[in-house]
Design an enzyme around this catalytic site. Structure first.
Site, PDB file in Angstrom:
ATOM      1  N   GLY A   1       0.993  -1.142   0.057  1.00  0.00           N
ATOM      2  CA  GLY A   1       0.289   0.368  -0.215  1.00  0.00           C
ATOM      3  C   GLY A   1       0.656   1.266   0.378  1.00  0.00           C
TER       4      GLY A   1
ATOM      5  N   ILE B   1       2.202   2.792   2.133  1.00  0.00           N
ATOM      6  CA  ILE B   1       3.504   2.386   3.390  1.00  0.00           C
ATOM      7  C   ILE B   1       4.767   1.969   2.341  1.00  0.00           C
ATOM      8  CG2 ILE B   1       5.096   1.828   5.295  1.00  0.00           C
ATOM      9  CD1 ILE B   1       2.079   2.697   6.918  1.00  0.00           C
TER      10      ILE B   1
ATOM     11  N   ARG C   1       1.527  -3.854  12.321  1.00  0.00           N
ATOM     12  CA  ARG C   1       0.507  -4.326  13.699  1.00  0.00           C
ATOM     13  C   ARG C   1       1.223  -5.754  14.166  1.00  0.00           C
ATOM     14  NH1 ARG C   1      -0.597  -0.100  13.092  1.00  0.00           N
ATOM     15  NH2 ARG C   1      -2.700   0.497  13.595  1.00  0.00           N
TER      16      ARG C   1
ATOM     17  N   THR D   1       6.400  -2.696  11.825  1.00  0.00           N
ATOM     18  CA  THR D   1       6.753  -1.190  11.595  1.00  0.00           C
ATOM     19  C   THR D   1       4.994  -1.368  11.325  1.00  0.00           C
ATOM     20  OG1 THR D   1       7.508  -0.831   9.845  1.00  0.00           O
ATOM     21  CG2 THR D   1       8.746  -0.385  10.914  1.00  0.00           C
TER      22      THR D   1
ATOM     23  N   SER E   1       0.470  -9.157  -2.217  1.00  0.00           N
ATOM     24  CA  SER E   1      -0.461  -8.587  -2.361  1.00  0.00           C
ATOM     25  C   SER E   1      -1.524  -9.038  -2.734  1.00  0.00           C
ATOM     26  CB  SER E   1       0.024  -7.142  -2.774  1.00  0.00           C
ATOM     27  OG  SER E   1      -1.492  -6.087  -3.000  1.00  0.00           O
ATOM     28  N   ARG E   2      -2.664  -9.025  -2.477  1.00  0.00           N
ATOM     29  CA  ARG E   2      -4.153  -9.691  -2.773  1.00  0.00           C
ATOM     30  C   ARG E   2      -3.875  -8.310  -4.177  1.00  0.00           C
ATOM     31  NH1 ARG E   2      -8.630  -8.419   1.855  1.00  0.00           N
ATOM     32  NH2 ARG E   2      -7.217  -6.145   1.723  1.00  0.00           N
ATOM     33  N   SER E   3      -3.840  -8.100  -4.127  1.00  0.00           N
ATOM     34  CA  SER E   3      -3.968  -7.533  -5.921  1.00  0.00           C
ATOM     35  C   SER E   3      -2.378  -7.092  -6.662  1.00  0.00           C
ATOM     36  CB  SER E   3      -5.151  -5.769  -5.431  1.00  0.00           C
ATOM     37  OG  SER E   3      -4.184  -4.868  -5.393  1.00  0.00           O
TER      38      SER E   3
ATOM     39  N   GLU F   1       1.635  -3.356  24.979  1.00  0.00           N
ATOM     40  CA  GLU F   1       1.950  -2.661  24.700  1.00  0.00           C
ATOM     41  C   GLU F   1       1.831  -1.943  26.043  1.00  0.00           C
ATOM     42  OE1 GLU F   1       2.390  -0.393  20.792  1.00  0.00           O
ATOM     43  OE2 GLU F   1       2.872  -2.057  19.553  1.00  0.00           O
TER      44      GLU F   1
ATOM     45  N   HIS G   1       6.529   2.095  19.868  1.00  0.00           N
ATOM     46  CA  HIS G   1       5.397   2.319  18.885  1.00  0.00           C
ATOM     47  C   HIS G   1       5.664   3.705  18.626  1.00  0.00           C
ATOM     48  CE1 HIS G   1       1.565   1.358  17.489  1.00  0.00           C
ATOM     49  NE2 HIS G   1       1.749   2.117  16.341  1.00  0.00           N
TER      50      HIS G   1
END
Length: 321
Positions: free
Chosen positions: A152, A154, A229, A227, A173-175, A258, A277
């Site tokens: 995406g 990032i 989740r 970086t 990627s899914r696409s 966290e 984070h």
């Protein structure tokens, strides 16, 4: 123009954004359970704003029946019950893509630190051990294959920076994306990459992305960067992989919990680098995320249209999945 509305803050926000908010609405704070309950009991809440930790859950939505908007000064919406808010026709405001550049920079910084063993080198010099250079063990990014999972905003920024370092970039990627990088399956990526970097959200659809089976596909010399989740990785399996030398190193800005409990096998591991984070907390990005989010919340409370990209659309995303 002052709006006769009450806005509840669950966390602090950038000073400039706070001034904007105070200039137009009555600002309440619910930084702890006592102040939160007091605000809810005394006022009709029209909007709730959080950052990364304050939870906007069903119980809070139930307690604030007059809500027009809930918002996060940030990108991901893990701490907002988006399904419940959508079902109640409450607008969800956030700042998509606002952290792309700073997270990409943070990712490359972790990649460089881990690859070149910079943290250990710096610590040794601070301890006046200049002989460390005789046992230094590090490498470089140039010529390495970087596998990016999730391309995406990032992920694409990371790819461009890695390309500038002379890395060979592949992605899953899914696409299919209109990019000059080779798309492969996730299995192929894990098998081929010298460094794997995660750049996708954690959702119930995606769930835990990398468990023991996936980690075992990676090269024993490979590094893993997260970086995105923390819950995307099975951390018990990750510690085992590091302990058995089936993975060379791990760096992250996110963890499932966290702060984590102390001591922590992953945080304390000699082959890991963990930051608190803080990737999006640079002065420039923090200010932008807060100001952008607040300006769109205020527009909505004035019965004006917020920027379309600031409004989270759950049904549209579900159609795309």
């Amino acid at each position: 123009m002052t709006i006769k509305k009450n806005v509840l803050l669950l966390e602090t926000i950038a000073e400039e954004a706070l001034v904007m908010l105070q200039d137009q609405v009555n600002v309440l704070t619910g930084y702890d359970s006592i102040s939160l309950q007091k605000a809810i009991d005394k006022y009709t809440i029209n909007a709730i704003i959080t950052r990364g930790k304050g939870q906007i859950n069903k119980a809070l939505l139930d307690a604030c029946p007059a809500l027009q908007a809930v918002a996060r000064c940030g990108v991901g919406l893990d701490n907002i019950d988006v399904h419940e808010a959508t079902a109640r026709n409450i607008s969800i405001i956030h700042a998509p893509a606002s952290n792309a550049s700073t997270i990409a920079e943070h990712t490359l910084a972790l990649m460089l630190m881990l690859t070149r063993n910079l943290y250990e080198s710096i610590q040794q010099v601070k301890n006046n051990n200049w002989n460390w250079r005789n046992q230094y063990n590090g490498d470089e990014l140039h010529g390495k294959t970087l596998g990016i999972i999730g391309l995406g905003n990032i992920g694409q920024r990371v790819a461009k920076l890695a390309d500038a370092f002379g890395m060979n970039v592949i992605y899953s990627s899914r696409s299919t994306k209109d990019v000059p990088y080779r798309q492969v399956t996730q299995t192929e990526l894990l098998q081929q990459a010298d460094i794997v970097s995660l750049h996708l959200p954690y959702t119930t659809v995606i769930g835990t992305l990398l468990g023991a089976q996936e980690l075992n596909l990676m090269k024993t010399t490979a590094l893993l960067i997260n970086t995105a989740r923390g819950a995307l990785i099975d951390h018990e399996a990750l510690v085992k992989a590091l302990n058995t030398n089936s993975l060379a190193g791990f760096a992250a800005d996110v963890l499932p919990e966290e702060p984590p409990k102390h001591p922590n096998a992953l945080v304390d591991h000699r082959h890991t680098l963990i930051t608190p984070h803080s990737g999006s907390l640079t002065a420039t990005t923090y200010r932008h995320m807060c100001v952008y989010t607040i300006s769109n919340v205020l527009a909505l409370l004035r019965d004006e249209k917020p920027e379309s990209r600031s409004v989270y659309n759950l049904s549209a995303l579900q159609r795309q999945a």
